[in-house]
Scaffold this motif. Structure first.
Motif, PDB file in Angstrom:
ATOM      1  N   UNK A  32     -48.340 -35.443  24.481  1.00 52.88           N
ATOM      2  CA  UNK A  32     -48.582 -36.345  25.620  1.00 52.88           C
ATOM      3  C   UNK A  32     -49.803 -37.222  25.363  1.00 52.88           C
ATOM      4  N   UNK A  33     -50.872 -36.617  24.852  1.00 53.24           N
ATOM      5  CA  UNK A  33     -52.072 -37.406  24.571  1.00 53.24           C
ATOM      6  C   UNK A  33     -51.785 -38.488  23.538  1.00 53.24           C
ATOM      7  N   UNK A  34     -50.975 -38.151  22.541  1.00 58.13           N
ATOM      8  CA  UNK A  34     -50.621 -39.145  21.517  1.00 58.13           C
ATOM      9  C   UNK A  34     -49.804 -40.279  22.130  1.00 58.13           C
ATOM     10  N   UNK A  35     -48.849 -39.912  22.960  1.00 57.95           N
ATOM     11  CA  UNK A  35     -48.002 -40.933  23.592  1.00 57.95           C
ATOM     12  C   UNK A  35     -48.828 -41.863  24.475  1.00 57.95           C
ATOM     13  N   UNK A  36     -49.883 -41.332  25.027  1.00 57.86           N
ATOM     14  CA  UNK A  36     -50.754 -42.128  25.892  1.00 57.86           C
ATOM     15  C   UNK A  36     -51.787 -42.930  25.097  1.00 57.86           C
ATOM     16  N   UNK A  37     -51.752 -42.785  23.770  1.00 58.29           N
ATOM     17  CA  UNK A  37     -52.681 -43.535  22.931  1.00 58.29           C
ATOM     18  C   UNK A  37     -54.107 -43.054  23.025  1.00 58.29           C
ATOM     19  N   UNK A  38     -54.268 -41.776  23.330  1.00 60.40           N
ATOM     20  CA  UNK A  38     -55.615 -41.248  23.561  1.00 60.40           C
ATOM     21  C   UNK A  38     -56.146 -40.407  22.408  1.00 60.40           C
ATOM     22  N   UNK A  39     -55.359 -40.305  21.324  1.00 60.38           N
ATOM     23  CA  UNK A  39     -55.765 -39.470  20.202  1.00 60.38           C
ATOM     24  C   UNK A  39     -56.364 -40.333  19.095  1.00 60.38           C
ATOM     25  N   UNK A  40     -57.546 -39.952  18.652  1.00 55.91           N
ATOM     26  CA  UNK A  40     -58.191 -40.601  17.515  1.00 55.91           C
ATOM     27  C   UNK A  40     -58.175 -39.592  16.376  1.00 55.91           C
ATOM     28  N   UNK A  41     -57.276 -39.794  15.425  1.00 57.58           N
ATOM     29  CA  UNK A  41     -57.135 -38.865  14.299  1.00 57.58           C
ATOM     30  C   UNK A  41     -58.253 -39.102  13.298  1.00 57.58           C
ATOM     31  N   UNK A  42     -58.839 -38.010  12.807  1.00 60.27           N
ATOM     32  CA  UNK A  42     -59.962 -38.186  11.887  1.00 60.27           C
ATOM     33  C   UNK A  42     -60.092 -36.970  10.989  1.00 60.27           C
ATOM     34  N   UNK A  43     -60.358 -37.216   9.716  1.00 58.76           N
ATOM     35  CA  UNK A  43     -60.658 -36.125   8.770  1.00 58.76           C
ATOM     36  C   UNK A  43     -62.045 -36.360   8.190  1.00 58.76           C
ATOM     37  N   UNK A  44     -63.017 -35.566   8.590  1.00 56.46           N
ATOM     38  CA  UNK A  44     -64.381 -35.775   8.104  1.00 56.46           C
ATOM     39  C   UNK A  44     -64.511 -35.656   6.586  1.00 56.46           C
ATOM     40  N   UNK A  45     -63.756 -34.760   5.997  1.00 55.08           N
ATOM     41  CA  UNK A  45     -63.925 -34.566   4.548  1.00 55.08           C
ATOM     42  C   UNK A  45     -63.419 -35.776   3.767  1.00 55.08           C
ATOM     43  N   UNK A  46     -62.284 -36.340   4.187  1.00 50.85           N
ATOM     44  CA  UNK A  46     -61.825 -37.562   3.514  1.00 50.85           C
ATOM     45  C   UNK A  46     -62.805 -38.699   3.783  1.00 50.85           C
ATOM     46  N   UNK A  47     -63.268 -38.796   5.016  1.00 49.55           N
ATOM     47  CA  UNK A  47     -64.226 -39.858   5.359  1.00 49.55           C
ATOM     48  C   UNK A  47     -65.514 -39.730   4.557  1.00 49.55           C
ATOM     49  N   UNK A  48     -65.851 -38.509   4.186  1.00 49.95           N
ATOM     50  CA  UNK A  48     -67.059 -38.285   3.402  1.00 49.95           C
ATOM     51  C   UNK A  48     -66.870 -38.504   1.918  1.00 49.95           C
ATOM     52  N   UNK A  49     -65.643 -38.824   1.524  1.00 51.28           N
ATOM     53  CA  UNK A  49     -65.401 -39.157   0.121  1.00 51.28           C
ATOM     54  C   UNK A  49     -64.649 -38.112  -0.677  1.00 51.28           C
ATOM     55  N   UNK A  50     -64.208 -37.039  -0.023  1.00 56.54           N
ATOM     56  CA  UNK A  50     -63.465 -36.012  -0.743  1.00 56.54           C
ATOM     57  C   UNK A  50     -62.031 -36.493  -0.975  1.00 56.54           C
ATOM     58  N   UNK A  51     -61.370 -35.911  -1.964  1.00 52.68           N
ATOM     59  CA  UNK A  51     -60.003 -36.297  -2.284  1.00 52.68           C
ATOM     60  C   UNK A  51     -59.041 -35.176  -1.903  1.00 52.68           C
ATOM     61  N   UNK A  52     -57.758 -35.467  -2.018  1.00 55.41           N
ATOM     62  CA  UNK A  52     -56.706 -34.483  -1.752  1.00 55.41           C
ATOM     63  C   UNK A  52     -55.827 -34.379  -2.993  1.00 55.41           C
ATOM     64  N   UNK A  53     -55.580 -33.201  -3.534  1.00 57.66           N
ATOM     65  CA  UNK A  53     -56.210 -31.940  -3.126  1.00 57.66           C
ATOM     66  C   UNK A  53     -57.645 -31.850  -3.641  1.00 57.66           C
TER      67      UNK A  53
END
Ligand code: SF4
Length: 164
Positions: A32-53
């Motif tokens: 419901x929160x996603x449908x309402x556009x209220x979710x801000x998805x975030x990954x701190x580790x990727x934002x900090x420069x880490x890679x996957x895997x």
């Protein structure tokens, strides 16, 4: 304007975890929160420069995210790498995003050295947890953001009713 919520990207099923997987939280309230556009998805580790895997990492010696922010603990990879600066950078970017998006709440996966808000692994890479927060959860809380673990989503929704 409805309140927005910062959510761990992996809780939304995004494959950003160290093992290249997500950890989807299937819950009607989150949908419901996603449908309402209220979710801000975030990954701190990727934002900090880490890679996957990436190698798994834990905060050393039974210490916590608060200790990392105070400069008295490191975040170490299983392979020995010191990734403290990346974790702190990711936490700072998470805080910046909450401010830009006007988020007062965060829903973060528990156990992570970044996103854990109730318990984190103890630094021995032995699967043991202790009470404490990861680096991002600690910094958000220090700046007035109310942080919930994924399994606390019903509590989050109860609190959000105030803002609807
Ligand atoms: S840092 Fe947070 S959002 Fe990113 S993979 Fe780890 S638990 Fe998920």
């Amino acid at each position: 304007m409805p309140a927005k919520i910062l959510v761990s990207a992996c809780l939304l099923g995004q494959p950003v975890r160290y093992d290249g997987k997500g950890k989807l939280l299937s819950h009607a309230a989150l949908t419901r929160l996603q449908e309402e556009g209220r979710v801000v998805a975030f990954c701190p580790e990727l934002a900090g420069g880490m890679s996957v895997p990436r190698p798994p990492a834990e905060i050393e010696a039974g210490l916590t995210g608060e200790d990392v922010l105070l400069g008295r603990a490191r975040v170490l990879e299983l392979t020995g790498g010191d990734v403290t600066s990346a974790f702190v950078a990711g936490a700072q970017k998470a805080l910046a995003v909450t401010r830009e998006s006007h988020c007062c709440h965060a829903l973060l996966i528990d156990g992570s050295p970044s996103c854990g808000s109730i318990s984190i692994y103890d630094g021995a890479f032995a699967g043991r947890r202790h009470a404490g927060s990861g680096v991002t959860a600690a910094l958000l809380r220090q700046n007035g953001i109310t942080v919930f673990a994924g399994h606390e989503i019903d509590r989050l929704m109860a609190e959000l009713e105030v803002y609807l």
